[in-house]
Design a protein around this motif. Structure first.
Motif, PDB file in Angstrom:
ATOM      1  N   ALA A 392       0.146  -2.203 -38.608  1.00 51.06           N
ATOM      2  CA  ALA A 392      -0.720  -2.505 -39.750  1.00 51.06           C
ATOM      3  C   ALA A 392      -0.067  -3.526 -40.674  1.00 51.06           C
ATOM      4  CB  ALA A 392      -1.049  -1.223 -40.515  1.00 51.06           C
ATOM      5  N   ARG A 393       1.226  -3.373 -40.897  1.00 50.28           N
ATOM      6  CA  ARG A 393       1.928  -4.297 -41.790  1.00 50.28           C
ATOM      7  C   ARG A 393       1.905  -5.719 -41.246  1.00 50.28           C
ATOM      8  NH1 ARG A 393       6.294  -1.937 -41.643  1.00 50.28           N
ATOM      9  NH2 ARG A 393       7.482  -3.319 -40.270  1.00 50.28           N
ATOM     10  N   VAL A 394       2.014  -5.875 -39.929  1.00 45.29           N
ATOM     11  CA  VAL A 394       2.013  -7.206 -39.305  1.00 45.29           C
ATOM     12  C   VAL A 394       0.605  -7.780 -39.277  1.00 45.29           C
ATOM     13  CG1 VAL A 394       2.412  -8.440 -37.143  1.00 45.29           C
ATOM     14  CG2 VAL A 394       4.077  -6.754 -37.936  1.00 45.29           C
ATOM     15  N   VAL A 395      -0.374  -6.958 -38.881  1.00 47.21           N
ATOM     16  CA  VAL A 395      -1.753  -7.420 -38.708  1.00 47.21           C
ATOM     17  C   VAL A 395      -2.402  -7.801 -40.035  1.00 47.21           C
ATOM     18  CG1 VAL A 395      -4.072  -6.607 -38.079  1.00 47.21           C
ATOM     19  CG2 VAL A 395      -2.139  -6.197 -36.539  1.00 47.21           C
ATOM     20  N   ASP A 396      -1.968  -7.169 -41.105  1.00 50.36           N
ATOM     21  CA  ASP A 396      -2.614  -7.343 -42.405  1.00 50.36           C
ATOM     22  C   ASP A 396      -2.738  -8.816 -42.822  1.00 50.36           C
ATOM     23  OD1 ASP A 396      -3.772  -6.284 -44.809  1.00 50.36           O
ATOM     24  OD2 ASP A 396      -1.893  -6.769 -45.821  1.00 50.36           O
ATOM     25  N   THR A 397      -1.768  -9.639 -42.478  1.00 54.46           N
ATOM     26  CA  THR A 397      -1.772 -11.052 -42.906  1.00 54.46           C
ATOM     27  C   THR A 397      -2.129 -12.019 -41.779  1.00 54.46           C
ATOM     28  OG1 THR A 397       0.616 -11.186 -42.469  1.00 54.46           O
ATOM     29  CG2 THR A 397      -0.062 -10.584 -44.707  1.00 54.46           C
ATOM     30  N   MET A 398      -2.534 -11.485 -40.620  1.00 52.57           N
ATOM     31  CA  MET A 398      -2.813 -12.354 -39.477  1.00 52.57           C
ATOM     32  C   MET A 398      -4.264 -12.833 -39.476  1.00 52.57           C
ATOM     33  SD  MET A 398      -0.744 -10.342 -36.420  1.00 52.57           S
ATOM     34  CE  MET A 398      -1.421 -11.414 -35.141  1.00 52.57           C
ATOM     35  N   LYS A 399      -4.495 -13.955 -38.809  1.00 50.68           N
ATOM     36  CA  LYS A 399      -5.845 -14.460 -38.584  1.00 50.68           C
ATOM     37  C   LYS A 399      -6.280 -14.106 -37.172  1.00 50.68           C
ATOM     38  CE  LYS A 399      -5.201 -18.393 -41.717  1.00 50.68           C
ATOM     39  NZ  LYS A 399      -5.195 -19.879 -41.832  1.00 50.68           N
ATOM     40  N   VAL A 400      -7.596 -14.051 -36.959  1.00 50.58           N
ATOM     41  CA  VAL A 400      -8.126 -13.709 -35.644  1.00 50.58           C
ATOM     42  C   VAL A 400      -7.613 -14.717 -34.613  1.00 50.58           C
ATOM     43  CG1 VAL A 400     -10.219 -13.490 -34.253  1.00 50.58           C
ATOM     44  CG2 VAL A 400     -10.179 -12.593 -36.588  1.00 50.58           C
ATOM     45  N   GLY A 401      -7.123 -14.192 -33.477  1.00 50.57           N
ATOM     46  CA  GLY A 401      -6.590 -15.035 -32.413  1.00 50.57           C
ATOM     47  C   GLY A 401      -5.109 -15.319 -32.541  1.00 50.57           C
ATOM     48  N   GLN A 402      -4.527 -15.006 -33.679  1.00 48.16           N
ATOM     49  CA  GLN A 402      -3.112 -15.281 -33.904  1.00 48.16           C
ATOM     50  C   GLN A 402      -2.245 -14.244 -33.201  1.00 48.16           C
ATOM     51  OE1 GLN A 402      -2.161 -15.527 -38.055  1.00 48.16           O
ATOM     52  NE2 GLN A 402      -0.031 -16.128 -37.721  1.00 48.16           N
ATOM     53  N   ILE A 403      -1.061 -14.693 -32.775  1.00 48.98           N
ATOM     54  CA  ILE A 403      -0.093 -13.818 -32.100  1.00 48.98           C
ATOM     55  C   ILE A 403       1.115 -13.670 -33.009  1.00 48.98           C
ATOM     56  CG2 ILE A 403       1.406 -13.537 -30.095  1.00 48.98           C
ATOM     57  CD1 ILE A 403      -0.695 -15.279 -28.581  1.00 48.98           C
ATOM     58  N   SER A 404       1.568 -12.477 -33.194  1.00 52.17           N
ATOM     59  CA  SER A 404       2.648 -12.191 -34.137  1.00 52.17           C
ATOM     60  C   SER A 404       4.011 -12.563 -33.584  1.00 52.17           C
ATOM     61  CB  SER A 404       2.652 -10.701 -34.488  1.00 52.17           C
ATOM     62  OG  SER A 404       3.199  -9.938 -33.411  1.00 52.17           O
ATOM     63  N   ALA A 405       4.980 -12.602 -34.472  1.00 52.64           N
ATOM     64  CA  ALA A 405       6.386 -12.634 -34.067  1.00 52.64           C
ATOM     65  C   ALA A 405       6.754 -11.240 -33.572  1.00 52.64           C
ATOM     66  CB  ALA A 405       7.254 -13.031 -35.254  1.00 52.64           C
ATOM     67  N   PRO A 406       7.791 -11.104 -32.755  1.00 50.74           N
ATOM     68  CA  PRO A 406       8.187  -9.776 -32.280  1.00 50.74           C
ATOM     69  C   PRO A 406       8.701  -8.913 -33.428  1.00 50.74           C
ATOM     70  CG  PRO A 406       9.793 -11.435 -31.604  1.00 50.74           C
ATOM     71  CD  PRO A 406       8.625 -12.174 -32.174  1.00 50.74           C
ATOM     72  N   PHE A 407       8.473  -7.621 -33.328  1.00 48.27           N
ATOM     73  CA  PHE A 407       8.945  -6.683 -34.344  1.00 48.27           C
ATOM     74  C   PHE A 407       9.304  -5.361 -33.684  1.00 48.27           C
ATOM     75  CE2 PHE A 407       4.372  -6.337 -33.981  1.00 48.27           C
ATOM     76  CZ  PHE A 407       4.122  -4.968 -33.974  1.00 48.27           C
ATOM     77  N   GLU A 408      10.136  -4.604 -34.364  1.00 53.80           N
ATOM     78  CA  GLU A 408      10.597  -3.316 -33.856  1.00 53.80           C
ATOM     79  C   GLU A 408       9.668  -2.216 -34.349  1.00 53.80           C
ATOM     80  OE1 GLU A 408      14.650  -0.578 -34.327  1.00 53.80           O
ATOM     81  OE2 GLU A 408      14.753  -2.754 -34.674  1.00 53.80           O
ATOM     82  N   MET A 409       9.390  -1.232 -33.500  1.00 55.14           N
ATOM     83  CA  MET A 409       8.544  -0.113 -33.896  1.00 55.14           C
ATOM     84  C   MET A 409       8.894   1.122 -33.074  1.00 55.14           C
ATOM     85  SD  MET A 409       4.844  -0.986 -32.094  1.00 55.14           S
ATOM     86  CE  MET A 409       4.178   0.659 -32.421  1.00 55.14           C
TER      87      MET A 409
END
Length: 486
Positions: A392-409
């Motif tokens: 949720a923390r990563v997706v909150d600022t993303m735009k549709v179609g965008q791919i995130s940087a890697p993160f630990e979970m």
């Protein structure tokens, strides 16, 4: 007959109240004075000794309600009130009335869950605890800061949380069972919203669809060997009589649920256990022997048989989890960073990469699309609050179609540390619900109301058939459910 026994037991319990040190000292002093004084009953019949009554504020703890044969303590209410303050809970009334009633209702559901043989697995409990602890870590900033703030290690936190999380899940499963047959038709939905004032139409929060690729960092062989050697040492110590299995489980097992019970699990069927664990456990025949080392998705175990009863088994186990080194986490981060770059460059699609490369068994066969369980089944849509905290923390600022940087979970399936990248597949911004675009949302509103009515009726009926007693000061409370006061 049972109700009579409960009544007598409750009357005895209500007569026992813990005394503070001040009250104990006062009563001791009074007793000494009485012993030293002449017997005034023979010299002056008009003298009446006043009863020493401790003020309520001096009472350390007391039973304030009894529901069936289950007591509710003053300390239970205070603990729930303090937790609510920490989490910003508003009680919608006087907490001194609302909280005891909530605890009483919980006991009704737990009692019914026991009657109906509702079960939760240790893996379900552990997953819930891990999610909560992970949220706390995110708030605190690090594991070290969380442990410093709470003055507990993670293992101690998990042990303290186990019973509460088990009860929460039993209650939730019991509630779901009670309303599983409640249905509403499209006509019911249309009628309900046709008569609803415009300003009462529900607001639909932002919903997203998310695809995920997880990579599980490699655990070094020397770490696996360390864990296995430790389990072999435990087996040798038990076999030689140097220690008991239960004592070792309490000291070393990393299963927070069973460790505090000496590794002991309650009677459980094969279907509720990890398949590898079940295969070994159900083949045990001698309680004096310990199983070979068993690898499951949660770690490595040794198992000791306690008893078999029909198609259920009771065992002890010790779980050890190999630790992931930081350099392996960094290696996974680098690998997924390169994969994300290749996807952005068009060298392969996210769908294909998720299907072929992801370690998340729950999503890889669905092109990485995450699934959200609801009362009506699975959906791909999530409100932000329903996503794992890290996602949720990563997706909150993303735009549709965008791919995130890697993160630990922390993986939802087994509580292990993983590295992930996500793609935001779709986002529907928050809006007022409409019957054409948000029929499912509106149906959920009507269904929730019908289910809540069924649950309310069940609680009221259950109260009628359950022994209830409370301190007099609670009898003037404005309770949500009728029938508590007799």
């Amino acid at each position: 007959m049972k109700k009579t026994i409960y009544t007598i037991a409750a009357m005895l319990v209500f007569g026992l109240t813990a005394m503070s040190g001040v009250e104990q000292a006062s009563r001791a002093t009074s007793s000494q004075a009485e012993a030293a004084a002449p017997d005034q009953s023979t010299t002056n019949d008009s003298v009446v000794k006043p009863e020493v009554v401790a003020p309520e504020s001096s009472v350390v703890d007391e039973v304030i309600w009894v529901v069936g044969d289950e007591p509710i303590l003053k300390s239970d209410v205070e603990a729930m009130r303090m937790q609510g303050l920490a989490e910003g809970v508003t009680w919608g009334g006087d907490p001194e009335c609302v909280i005891p009633e909530q605890l009483a209702v919980q006991k009704l559901f737990l009692h019914q869950a026991a009657i109906d043989s509702i079960e939760v697995t240790e893996s379900e409990i552990s997953a819930g605890i891990d999610q909560q602890i992970n949220r706390w870590i995110q708030i605190a900033g690090s594991q070290e800061k969380l442990e410093e703030y709470r003055k507990q290690t993670l293992k101690e936190m998990r042990a303290d949380m186990h019973d509460e999380f088990k009860n929460q899940q039993l209650i939730e499963k019991m509630r779901k069972k009670l309303v599983e047959d409640v249905k509403v038709t499209p006509a019911d939905v249309r009628t309900y919203f046709r008569n609803m004032p415009a300003d009462s139409v529900p607001f639909v929060p932002t919903e997203v669809e998310v695809q995920i690729i997880e990579h599980r960092p490699r655990i070094k062989q020397e770490e696996v060997n360390r864990v296995k050697n430790q389990l072999r040492d435990f087996t040798d110590r038990v076999t030689k009589g140097e220690s008991s299995f239960a004592a070792l489980a309490r000291l070393y097992s990393e299963d927070p649920g069973s460790a505090r019970q000496g590794g002991e699990m309650d009677y459980v069927g094969r279907s509720l256990l990890d398949p590898a664990f079940a295969n070994v456990a159900f083949n045990l025949t001698d309680p004096n022997k310990i199983s070979k080392i068993v690898e499951t998705e949660f770690g490595y175990h040794i198992i000791q048989l306690i008893d078999k009863r029909g198609d259920k088994i009771k065992v002890r186990h010790i779980l050890l989890k190999p630790k992931v080194s930081q350099d392996e986490i960094d290696a996974s981060m680098s690998r997924l960073d390169s994969l994300a770059a290749d996807i952005r460059a068009g060298q392969l699609t996210f769908d294909y990469a998720a299907t072929i490369l992801s370690d998340d068994k729950d999503t890889k066969n669905n092109k990485g699309l995450m699934s959200n369980p609801t009362n009506d089944g699975m959906t791909s849509r999530f409100q932000m609050k329903d996503l794992p905290t890290e996602v949720a923390r990563v997706v909150d600022t993303m735009k549709v179609g965008q791919i995130s940087a890697p993160f630990e979970m922390v993986s939802r399936s087994n509580g292990k540390t993983v590295v992930a990248i996500v793609k935001l597949k779709s986002r529907v911004e928050g809006h007022k619900a409409t019957i054409t675009e948000d029929f499912q949302v509106m149906k959920d509103v009507v269904l929730a109301k019908e289910r809540e009515k069924v649950l309310t009726d069940w609680v009221v009926d259950k109260i009628k058939h359950t022994y209830v007693r409370m301190k007099d000061r609670y009898k003037n409370c404005n309770f949500q459910y009728q029938g508590w006061v007799r």
